[in-house]
Enzyme design. Structure first.
Site, PDB file in Angstrom:
ATOM      1  CB  THR A 200      48.744  54.958  54.296  1.00  0.00           C
ATOM      2  OG1 THR A 200      47.723  53.980  54.455  1.00  0.00           O
ATOM      3  CG2 THR A 200      49.886  54.366  53.521  1.00  0.00           C
TER       4      THR A 200
ATOM      5  CB  VAL B 284      46.610  67.883  42.812  1.00  0.00           C
ATOM      6  CG1 VAL B 284      46.556  67.549  41.324  1.00  0.00           C
ATOM      7  CG2 VAL B 284      45.361  68.636  43.237  1.00  0.00           C
TER       8      VAL B 284
ATOM      9  CD  GLU C  61      40.730  53.164  49.156  1.00  0.00           C
ATOM     10  OE1 GLU C  61      40.276  52.649  50.202  1.00  0.00           O
ATOM     11  OE2 GLU C  61      41.774  53.838  49.135  1.00  0.00           O
TER      12      GLU C  61
ATOM     13  CE  LYS D 108      43.959  62.869  43.257  1.00  0.00           C
ATOM     14  NZ  LYS D 108      44.341  61.501  42.825  1.00  0.00           N
TER      15      LYS D 108
ATOM     16  NE  ARG E 100      38.617  56.784  62.735  1.00  0.00           N
ATOM     17  CZ  ARG E 100      38.144  56.615  61.510  1.00  0.00           C
ATOM     18  NH1 ARG E 100      36.877  56.810  61.260  1.00  0.00           N
ATOM     19  NH2 ARG E 100      38.923  56.238  60.526  1.00  0.00           N
TER      20      ARG E 100
END
Lengths: 429, 429
Positions: free
Chosen positions: B14, B134, B192, B207, B46
């Site tokens: 992305t 961050v 996710e 972060k 990949r």
């Protein structure tokens, strides 16, 4: 790079004293971060004998401020005198000409002469920096020049004057009127004895013209900023706005439009869900909207010795690190020269408030003027009679061209039923 | 300086796709701002055949990602692979060793290996930059490294994980429970498939450890971040918090204390008047408090291809301009090595929620444990019986040492009257 960066400081008012205190209090940390110490070597101000609460005996005192420009052993001249022209401008021109880096907190000078100074700095290969000129301690110059640099920015806007925001939020919290709150702010030292630069929006306009240049890659064009301050906002406007779900804020707002650069300082209605609605008291905040980053918000203290000194010294640290470049993000020759956009071409919702006679037909007159100018009314509130016998009518329009709203107001001009001038505020959507 | 800055890009997910789209869409503007064009010359990922919605035929394709480190004619290697170790770390080490500037969005790698990489970059005299690691598009690395550099910072804290903030604000808006909202967020692609890095606070901790280093001039110490995520926050906690005037937010919070560096990721109660209470949905925001600047707030989009690409390209523009220096604001050797502070030494108010049996004496047991640990109760709410027969008791303590609260919870451990584990949240004051 352990040789100190040597500073000559012109102007020892609130901010000048803050810079000296900051450089002393945080000296060790600053030397670590900057890679070398930052040392004031010379100072100049009008009155040597004044007690400023800082020990000046360590610094060389220079009676003639202009002489700082060519003083031996100085790397950076810091100008904290103020004023668009006069000694500040002469010092800027001469310091840069003499190959000194130049740091200033002077928004008026940058708004009027920033491009000339930036060109001179480019030719001479020295830094010109002015983080403290906009929004005090908030690193928004850096945020636009560098942080958001990858983006095409559609808009930049914000709360750029702490005095106005303090007055508006106090009016809001306490339901009091402008003149009363201003007088109190002056007594408390939150507003100047001559407050017009702040409350008439000029200070915000200086800052907006600088932000617009950085955001859009255009030449600074202070003269085309349309400026209206907060003098005519009344407590009832704030109450009506609240009833409609808005807060009243003085915003500087700039955007690029097909017909040119649009820049305006004006009281706005800000939806309570918008982050700027939560910016109260003397805080400042700037919003920038980029085509990849989306909406960025920077918020903090926009004035005062500490925040302003923080921004001045951040500039000095950049210079000490050798991390600087063109003052307006690109060479002045690369800045676009865009015409001023026609405000009437813009669209939006507007808030209109009329103070009218309590008699038959006034509402019909206003409604007809709106209809005849193609302004559609989203909401209208008419409250009961005020102590002086007048009646307030507050209108929120649907989204429409601004020229239609202007026309409607022109139609109503001179109407014997309307007292004083109507209040117009734009709605931030 | 009209020679293009040449980029090799590792990782075409992305964010990688976003960087390519951004560099293409804003190419002319970026060239003006950077002083020269920024050009991708080689890419690696990949799977070459995958359709990414961007035209890759213009770029040299490199099968072996590691080979990008030594490719001829490359100025900067951009790593968007992810993972603290493995190919990302190898690429970082080899790129820097080969004298390439290195830009990454990889918070895990910077949290674990940032100091090693920064030292290598210093030795080699190349840039190491990680703005995108961050808070996504928010220029907060720059804000701390440069904008607030003149200040001794007392605290740095913020909303550092958009997934958690989305879940908490959805729970708040809809009164629903964690598991349900998480499942929906996963279905919508906002969380996710394996959400633990986000919801257990590890991502925020990465972060936070980076921000703390920049804010305090200390070595990154990820291992000493105390981490608690949001799995155990229930809808009733959010409702009780609201009744008490707070919003629930997962905060990363770091400060320097006399006994060392304090770093914690934990659900907090944030007063509704605090600007972080208004940060909703997937937004991120960071607050830094400096001894001269006061409180600064940076807010924006913390994830997604556009904002992250914006930060990556901002780093590239800094490099193209030659405006960069030590990755952690000062040479790694100058960073202080501070021990981890003892959390128990801290003070504050806390929110405690117990799920208890509906029977005589439970409240007395809890109250006694508080008293015996010297925890004074500011407010206590006990609501009616829940559908499962249990009762919720929510307590806000007065300001007290954290160790006292811990002791009180230890006293109550194993009590047959208390169901499940009590919920503890810290109050941001």
């Amino acid at each position: 790079m352990t040789e100190p960066l040597k500073i000559a400081l012109a102007g020892l008012g609130t901010v000048g004293g803050g810079v000296i205190r900051l450089l002393e209090a945080n000296a060790a940390l600053i030397a670590r971060r900057a890679g070398r110490p930052i040392e004031v070597v010379a100072v100049s101000a009008r009155d040597r004998s004044k007690d400023r609460g800082v020990d000046l005996s360590r610094f060389r005192w220079v009676d003639d401020t202009g002489a700082l420009a060519v003083l031996d052993g100085v790397d950076v001249v810091v100008e904290l005198i103020g004023g668009a022209d006069g000694p500040a401008l002469a010092l800027a021109r001469n310091s840069i000409a003499a190959g000194r880096a130049f740091v200033t907190a002077n928004k008026a000078m940058i708004a009027h002469h920033g491009l000339e100074l930036a060109e001179a700095a480019e030719r001479r290969g020295v830094a010109l920096k002015y983080e403290a000129a906009v929004a005090g301690g908030i690193p928004v110059i850096k945020g636009l020049r560098e942080g958001a640099a990858a983006n095409e920015l559609a808009h930049v806007y914000g709360i750029l004057n702490g005095t106005c925001n303090y007055i508006l939020s106090t009016m809001e919290a306490e339901g009091r009127d402008f003149a009363e709150v201003l007088a109190e702010a002056q007594a408390l030292g939150f507003a100047e004895a001559d407050p017009s630069f702040d409350i008439d929006g000029v200070d915000a306009a200086h800052k907006l013209s600088i932000l617009a240049s950085l955001a859009f890659g255009t030449r600074i064009d202070f003269d085309s900023v349309a400026v209206t301050g907060i003098r005519h906002v009344i407590a009832a406007d704030i109450a009506e706005a609240a009833a409609l779900g808005f807060k009243v804020r003085l915003l500087g707002y700039a955007e690029t439009r097909p017909d040119g650069l649009f820049q305006r300082v004006h009281p706005h209605l800000v939806p309570v869900a918008h982050p700027l609605a939560h910016v109260s008291g003397s805080l400042n905040a700037v919003v920038a909207e980029g085509n990849f980053v989306g909406r960025l918000l920077f918020e903090g203290r926009g004035a005062g010795d500490g925040p302003t000194a923080s921004a001045v010294v951040a500039d000095l640290i950049d210079i000490a690190r050798g991390e600087y470049g063109p003052a307006f993000a690109m060479p002045v020759s690369a800045l676009a020269d865009r015409p001023a956009a026609d405000a009437g071409e813009g669209r939006g919702r507007a808030y209109l408030r009329f103070t009218v006679e309590d008699k038959v037909g006034v509402l019909a007159e206003i409604a007809a003027a709106m209809r005849d100018s193609n302004v559609s009314i989203e909401s209208l509130i008419q409250r009961g009679v005020m102590p002086d016998g007048s009646v307030l009518v507050a209108i929120v329009t649907h989204d429409c061209p601004e020229r239609c709203v202007t026309q409607a107001l022109e139609r109503l001009e001179g109407s014997p039923s309307i007292r004083g001038r109507p209040m117009l505020m734009h709605i931030l959507d």
